[in-house]
Every structure is written in structure tokens, then in C-alpha cells.
Write an enzyme that holds these catalytic residues in place. Sequence first.
Site, PDB file in Angstrom:
ATOM      1  N   ASP A  97       0.820  -1.210   0.000  1.00 13.25           N
ATOM      2  CA  ASP A  97       0.000   0.000   0.000  1.00 13.25           C
ATOM      3  C   ASP A  97       0.859   1.266   0.000  1.00 13.25           C
ATOM      4  O   ASP A  97       1.912   1.296   0.627  1.00 13.25           O
ATOM      5  CB  ASP A  97      -0.895  -0.020   1.246  1.00 13.25           C
ATOM      6  CG  ASP A  97      -2.093   0.882   1.105  1.00 13.25           C
ATOM      7  OD1 ASP A  97      -2.324   1.398  -0.009  1.00 13.25           O
ATOM      8  OD2 ASP A  97      -2.803   1.077   2.095  1.00 13.25           O
TER       9      ASP A  97
ATOM     10  N   LEU B 284      12.023 -20.022  -4.141  1.00  8.73           N
ATOM     11  CA  LEU B 284      11.047 -19.143  -3.480  1.00  8.73           C
ATOM     12  C   LEU B 284       9.743 -19.246  -4.256  1.00  8.73           C
ATOM     13  O   LEU B 284       9.753 -19.217  -5.482  1.00  8.73           O
ATOM     14  CB  LEU B 284      11.551 -17.688  -3.517  1.00  8.73           C
ATOM     15  CG  LEU B 284      10.550 -16.581  -3.155  1.00  8.73           C
ATOM     16  CD1 LEU B 284      10.234 -16.624  -1.658  1.00  8.73           C
ATOM     17  CD2 LEU B 284      11.114 -15.191  -3.500  1.00  8.73           C
TER      18      LEU B 284
ATOM     19  N   HIS C 214       2.808   3.230  -9.123  1.00 10.15           N
ATOM     20  CA  HIS C 214       2.691   1.772  -9.323  1.00 10.15           C
ATOM     21  C   HIS C 214       3.956   1.216  -9.969  1.00 10.15           C
ATOM     22  O   HIS C 214       4.397   0.113  -9.657  1.00 10.15           O
ATOM     23  CB  HIS C 214       1.464   1.442 -10.169  1.00 10.15           C
ATOM     24  CG  HIS C 214       0.163   1.786  -9.479  1.00 10.15           C
ATOM     25  ND1 HIS C 214      -0.095   1.421  -8.176  1.00 10.15           N
ATOM     26  CD2 HIS C 214      -0.940   2.460  -9.899  1.00 10.15           C
ATOM     27  CE1 HIS C 214      -1.303   1.858  -7.824  1.00 10.15           C
ATOM     28  NE2 HIS C 214      -1.834   2.498  -8.854  1.00 10.15           N
TER      29      HIS C 214
END
Length: 232
Positions: A2, A113, A19
Site C-alpha cells: 500500500d 522461493l 505503481h
Amino acid sequence: MDGNGRWAKKRHQPRKLGHRAGQKALRAVVEHCVRRGIGTLTVFAFSSENWGRPAHEISNLMELFLRALDKEASELHQNGVRLRFIGDKTGFTSTLQEKMLAAETLTANNTKLVVNIAANYGGRWDITQAARRMAQSFADGKLVSGEIDEQQFGNFLALAESPDPDLFIRTGGEMRISNFLLWQSAYTEFYFTPVLWPDFDEHELDQAITAFQSRERRFGYTSEQLTGSSDA
Ligand code: FPP
């Protein structure tokens, strides 16, 4: 993740640059997770509720997801990262859905991962789709209702293959879960930071992990039971 919008606003830039900076931060965090030996990273990229944003912001985000997939998938693959998408993929264009599937297929056998990208995801959506699929299993005679337990229910959730998260990090200063991993975070440790997502770097992640390491996780037991002291 956020704070992209506020990060851009502080710089008098359009939200889409926020973004884009957020994408860079995500890349750095993924790389650092590999270095730190973290097994699974799940990020909230787009919630079921984000469709309510202005149309131009949604189209910017979709374009960014498309380009990110084109640009990053093969590099992630070379680094042993497995990519998975959780959420209602049917909400996206067929091109985006195809790219998501292609990235999942390409990276399916990687084990360094696992990066779960929550896109068109909501915790309530997840629980509802699990209940729907479970009811179908019951109707097909594959499931006995009296035998349904938490483990079985969990198998229908989007993160059935991933362990429950140990640590939840929310950037940007808000202190709420906003419909993220509602079922899976029953015993997750929460870490909130005012740092805006584009500024969240390796150092910030290390700080969050250090804070996590100082927590005592009791899972409903007493401290004495866990340490095996005489008061147990
Ligand atoms: C929330 O910040 C962020 C989003 C809704 C988008 C997250 C997307 C990225 C980090 C881009 C990279 C992701 C991928 C998967 C390539 P906000 O816009 O709500 O910020 P604000 O609260 O400051 O307005």
C-alpha cells in the site's frame, strides 16, 4: 503493497508512476527474500474491490501487470522462483490470463522461493469459492459432510499448497487486513509500517523480520508451556 498513490502524489507525479515504482520495490523484495532463504512470499497486487477505482487507473495497472509478466517471468525463472496467481483470474482479459498461466507453467518446478501474487483476490471470495467447490465435491460423493475438518476445508482454498503465513506486512500506515488472507492469518504476526510501498526495500524487510523474531508465538498455549518451564 500500500502507498503507491501517495508516493506519487508527494512527488507531484501521476499515480501510475507510483505503481511503476511499486513494481521496482517488489523486484527488490523478491530478490531479498531469496537471499534471506524465505520459502513463500504472497503479495496483494489487486483486490476484488480495486475494480471500483477510476477506469484509467485500472487500465494502467493491467498494462503494468502485462508488461511485468513479459519482462520479469523469465528472469524470475532463471533465479529459481516459482510464480503463482491466486484470485479470480476470470476477471482479467484472456491475454493476461494466458500470460499468468504461461508464467505458472514455466516456473512450476522452481523451489527457491514461491511468489504468490494475489490478483482479483479477496479473503471472503477465497472462503466462498472453497465452500462452493467443497459443496460440489460433496454432491459428487467424494466427501462426507460429517468428516469435514479445518484441514480438509483448507485444501479447497487458493493457498492450499502454501503454509500459513508467519508474518503479514502492511505498508502505507493503515492498520487493517483489508480482506487479505482471512483464513490463513489466524496466527500470523502483524507488522504495520508507515513506509510507503515504493520505499519498502531490503533494509525495511530486514527490520520487519527482526521485529517478527522478537515476538513470542503462543498459538493459544501459555508462555510456560512453550518454554517448558516449571509453571507449565
Ligand atoms: C496499493 O497502493 C497498490 C496497488 C493497488 C497496486 C499494487 C501494484 C504494484 C505494487 C505494482 C507491481 C505489481 C506486480 C504484481 C507487477 P495504492 O494505490 O492504494 O496507494 P495509496 O493508498 O497511496 O493511494
